[in-house]
Structures are given as structure tokens and as C-alpha cells.
Motif scaffolding. Sequence first.
Motif, mmCIF file in Angstrom:
data_model
loop_
_atom_site.group_PDB
_atom_site.id
_atom_site.type_symbol
_atom_site.label_atom_id
_atom_site.label_comp_id
_atom_site.label_asym_id
_atom_site.label_seq_id
_atom_site.Cartn_x
_atom_site.Cartn_y
_atom_site.Cartn_z
ATOM 1 N N GLU A 40 -106.823 14.183 -64.289
ATOM 2 C CA GLU A 40 -107.259 15.218 -65.224
ATOM 3 C C GLU A 40 -108.105 16.297 -64.567
ATOM 4 N N THR A 41 -108.728 15.984 -63.455
ATOM 5 C CA THR A 41 -109.638 16.948 -62.816
ATOM 6 C C THR A 41 -109.058 17.583 -61.565
ATOM 7 N N SER A 42 -107.788 17.291 -61.268
ATOM 8 C CA SER A 42 -107.161 17.865 -60.078
ATOM 9 C C SER A 42 -105.962 18.703 -60.484
ATOM 10 N N GLU A 43 -105.370 19.370 -59.521
ATOM 11 C CA GLU A 43 -104.125 20.102 -59.739
ATOM 12 C C GLU A 43 -103.017 19.543 -58.849
ATOM 13 N N ASP A 44 -103.241 18.371 -58.282
ATOM 14 C CA ASP A 44 -102.278 17.770 -57.371
ATOM 15 C C ASP A 44 -101.008 17.343 -58.107
ATOM 16 N N ARG A 45 -99.937 17.235 -57.340
ATOM 17 C CA ARG A 45 -98.690 16.643 -57.838
ATOM 18 C C ARG A 45 -98.492 15.278 -57.184
ATOM 19 N N TYR A 46 -97.748 14.389 -57.854
ATOM 20 C CA TYR A 46 -97.713 12.996 -57.433
ATOM 21 C C TYR A 46 -96.288 12.435 -57.412
ATOM 22 N N PRO A 47 -96.022 11.484 -56.498
ATOM 23 C CA PRO A 47 -94.773 10.719 -56.546
ATOM 24 C C PRO A 47 -94.734 9.890 -57.837
ATOM 25 N N VAL A 48 -93.529 9.467 -58.228
ATOM 26 C CA VAL A 48 -93.373 8.714 -59.474
ATOM 27 C C VAL A 48 -92.629 7.406 -59.230
ATOM 28 N N VAL A 49 -93.215 6.328 -59.741
ATOM 29 C CA VAL A 49 -92.555 5.022 -59.787
ATOM 30 C C VAL A 49 -92.023 4.843 -61.207
ATOM 31 N N TYR A 50 -90.708 4.737 -61.358
ATOM 32 C CA TYR A 50 -90.100 4.456 -62.656
ATOM 33 C C TYR A 50 -89.848 2.949 -62.750
ATOM 34 N N MET A 51 -90.110 2.373 -63.924
ATOM 35 C CA MET A 51 -89.983 0.931 -64.089
ATOM 36 C C MET A 51 -89.254 0.594 -65.384
ATOM 37 N N ASN A 52 -88.463 -0.463 -65.347
ATOM 38 C CA ASN A 52 -87.827 -1.010 -66.538
ATOM 39 C C ASN A 52 -88.768 -1.977 -67.254
ATOM 40 N N ASP A 53 -88.378 -2.399 -68.466
ATOM 41 C CA ASP A 53 -89.169 -3.343 -69.274
ATOM 42 C C ASP A 53 -90.603 -2.863 -69.441
ATOM 43 N N GLY A 54 -90.752 -1.625 -69.891
ATOM 44 C CA GLY A 54 -92.060 -0.993 -69.943
ATOM 45 C C GLY A 54 -93.116 -1.741 -70.711
ATOM 46 N N MET B 21 -89.018 6.406 -57.192
ATOM 47 C CA MET B 21 -88.593 5.030 -56.985
ATOM 48 C C MET B 21 -88.224 4.423 -58.331
ATOM 49 N N ILE B 22 -87.213 3.554 -58.363
ATOM 50 C CA ILE B 22 -86.867 2.809 -59.566
ATOM 51 C C ILE B 22 -87.084 1.324 -59.302
ATOM 52 N N MET B 23 -87.717 0.635 -60.280
ATOM 53 C CA MET B 23 -88.063 -0.766 -60.071
ATOM 54 C C MET B 23 -87.842 -1.567 -61.355
ATOM 55 N N GLY B 24 -87.464 -2.828 -61.206
ATOM 56 C CA GLY B 24 -87.312 -3.723 -62.345
ATOM 57 C C GLY B 24 -87.226 -5.160 -61.884
ATOM 58 N N SER B 25 -87.250 -6.073 -62.848
ATOM 59 C CA SER B 25 -87.148 -7.505 -62.545
ATOM 60 C C SER B 25 -86.128 -8.149 -63.469
ATOM 61 N N SER B 26 -85.578 -9.278 -63.039
ATOM 62 C CA SER B 26 -84.620 -10.031 -63.832
ATOM 63 C C SER B 26 -83.431 -9.132 -64.180
ATOM 64 N N PHE B 27 -83.028 -9.043 -65.472
ATOM 65 C CA PHE B 27 -81.977 -8.102 -65.852
ATOM 66 C C PHE B 27 -82.385 -6.671 -65.485
ATOM 67 N N GLY B 28 -83.679 -6.371 -65.650
ATOM 68 C CA GLY B 28 -84.176 -5.048 -65.279
ATOM 69 C C GLY B 28 -84.043 -4.784 -63.795
ATOM 70 N N GLY B 29 -84.067 -5.845 -62.974
ATOM 71 C CA GLY B 29 -83.841 -5.718 -61.542
ATOM 72 C C GLY B 29 -82.384 -5.421 -61.228
ATOM 73 N N VAL B 30 -81.469 -6.037 -61.996
ATOM 74 C CA VAL B 30 -80.049 -5.729 -61.844
ATOM 75 C C VAL B 30 -79.821 -4.244 -62.117
ATOM 76 N N GLN B 31 -80.416 -3.752 -63.233
ATOM 77 C CA GLN B 31 -80.216 -2.356 -63.612
ATOM 78 C C GLN B 31 -80.832 -1.402 -62.593
ATOM 79 N N ALA B 32 -82.050 -1.720 -62.122
ATOM 80 C CA ALA B 32 -82.716 -0.864 -61.138
ATOM 81 C C ALA B 32 -81.894 -0.785 -59.857
ATOM 82 N N PHE B 33 -81.395 -1.923 -59.397
ATOM 83 C CA PHE B 33 -80.577 -1.940 -58.179
ATOM 84 C C PHE B 33 -79.309 -1.119 -58.386
#
Length: 382
Positions: A72-86, A180-192
Motif C-alpha cells: 500500500e505504501t509503495s509503487e512497485d510491481r510484483y511477480p504473481v503466484v496463481y494457486m488452485n483450491d483458493g 507461476m501456477i500451483m496446485g495440489s492433488s486434483f489441483g496439481g493435475v490442473q496446474a501441471f
Amino acid sequence: MVKNWIYKLSCLGLAALFMLALTGCNEKQEPTAVQPSPTLKENAAPDETKGTVSIEKLGERRIFVYLPPGYETSEDRYPVVYMNDGRNVFNTGTSSFNKEWLVDKKVDELVSDGNLEKVIVIAVDAGEGSDRGNEYVPFPNDSIPSDGKGAEEFTRFFLETVIPFADSTYRTIPDRDHRMIMGSSFGGVQAFWMGYHHPETFSMIGAMSVSTWVANGQAYEEWRQETGKPDVKIWLDMGAEEEMAIDPLVDILLSKGFKYGQDIFFLMDPAGTHDEISWSKRVHNPLIMFAGKTPGQAVKLEVSDYMSISWMGESFPRLNPVATMDNGMEYSVSSQASYKVLNPEAGQVDPSGMVTFLKKEDLSVEVTYQGITQLYEIENDR
């Protein structure tokens, strides 16, 4: 300790694993409000050491958003980790069976320790009930159930709705090198599956406890028939207690030109089970792979063994040396370590760590990786 059993991929085993994957991560639950983490007192200064978590809605689907310390106090931009089963990623109040990945706390800790650059995490909720399996499993299967088309529709939703929403709403770095895309179990199948087929969108994949048994082995057939080598880095892991085949997928990727320790990493967790608690204990590894330093020198070596299961169901004892690297990552180095059997009359260890017993006697092995040596006793309880 090597167990005395031979893994059989029976219908009963499939049913049990299916119930574990589907019910362990997908119990229907009414949405629960989540307070931003941390909750700030009125007029209090923001805690610059901790990120915040909030919930957004895209249509009827919840999107859980972690913003890093100082956002909130910076103007930086950031990498994003996307995840399944939020629902399982940040808060026990929304998760299945009150278990979570603790990702916000893990990222805060890694950033504070200097092992990770600041990242945004976008965790997309799964569909309710049987919709989860249909969205995550790209192979037709009546027992899940999945039609093979639901995963394509979910992927389009991810690419055409979720990512544009994130890039237009938050200060992301909107290119494939910083996703990056990440998940586990069925969510890992989908991420892969999604990351492997869309290297123009994602540069890295984290597939944890990926349900390799889906569709009666069709997953392996599909992955084996894939042509070419996408420009992505891949993290794979499995818990030894899960008793699911994962080594064959590592071998398939190596055969396609991936280089171990460079663009593919794998961990067999000796005590790992199929739940969010286990994933929370090793999620730092794919996070560091994505936005941390490159691993250089091993600083610690721990050795165990497990039953390596082929995609056809045969099982073989295998040594599992796990190296802790100077960047904080931990991964198995079974094919990179060297082995010296001290009582060769009792058995052998091949360069990949596979064990062959020649007589009813425990095997004493010196395991060495990057100058670190550990003595390990493989118990023969056949």
C-alpha cells in the motif's frame, strides 16, 4: 525403512484415493468471511513485515488475494503466484476440515529471511461438489466425474478472466516470466496440465501431491505422448505416506530434455501425507524456485528410503537423499548422489538409488552429495 509390500493399483485403491482427494480438499462449505491478515486497529500504522489477505468475487467465484508487505505504501510491481483450491490457501475459516497451506505466513517469513522477493498470490476457489473434479481433471472419467472438457473451460476462465482481472486490479508484472501456477492433488493435475500447455502465460509450475492415478493411468499416457519441451520450470513432490506413483512422471520429463536441478525439481517427503498440513511444510520450495535465489551448494543432507512405484503398479525400494540447499530449497537428489555399499554381499544400489537385496541382511550405504556424506542403514524386512 523399506516396507514389505507391493503396490497394486486396484479398483478399491482407486476408490480410496479418489475419496481422499475429493473429500479431503472439497467438502462443501458455506462461505465464511475472512478478515484481512493482519487485522489493523483503527488509526494503527500498517505492519510492514506482513502482507494482507482479502476476498474478491469474479462472478460467483471467490478469488483470495495476498498482497505483500509494504504494497500500500509503495509503487512497485510484483511477480504473481496463481494457486488452485483458493479456499484452503490462507485461512482455516474457509478451508476444508480446518486445514490450510499458511501461504501468507510462509511468504512473509521467506521475504523477512531474504529467501524470497515480494510476490502477489492469487488463489482461485474451486467449484463446489463434483464441479471441482470436472474443472481440474482433463481426462474423461466416470468415477470423478470428469468429461475432459471442464478443465478446458476452467483454463479459458483462468487465462481470459482471472489473469486480466489481476493485471488490471493490482500492480503485477504482467508477463509470463513473472507468473507461476500451483496446485495440489486434483489441483496439481490442473496446474501441471495448464502450465505445461501455456508456457506463453506461465514460466513455472508447482504440482504438489499430483493425483497421478486419475483416469486409470491415462494421465501417464497423455504426458508421455506430449511432444516438444515447453520453456517452463517444474516443481513436483509427493509424500511417502501417499503411496502414489510419481517417479515415472519425473522420468518422462527428463526424457523430454528437462535438466534436474535446473528446470525440474522433485521432493519425496518421507513423512508427507495428502493434506494441507503437509503441503504447508514444503510449499516454500516451489515459491523459492519461482522468486528466490538459484540453488548452489548443499548445506545439509538427510537420507531415507521409500517404495518407488511405476505407473504399472510395480514397486521397488529406493534411497531418498534430500539436500537442503543454500537458498533454502529442499529436494531429492536420488540420481545425483553417489552410493558406496559397505556390505556388497548383502545388496546393491544403482546410480538412481534403486536398491536390490541379495540376501536377508540390512544394507549399509554411504551416501554422498556435493561433499556431504551420510551413512544409512536400509532395513531388509522382506
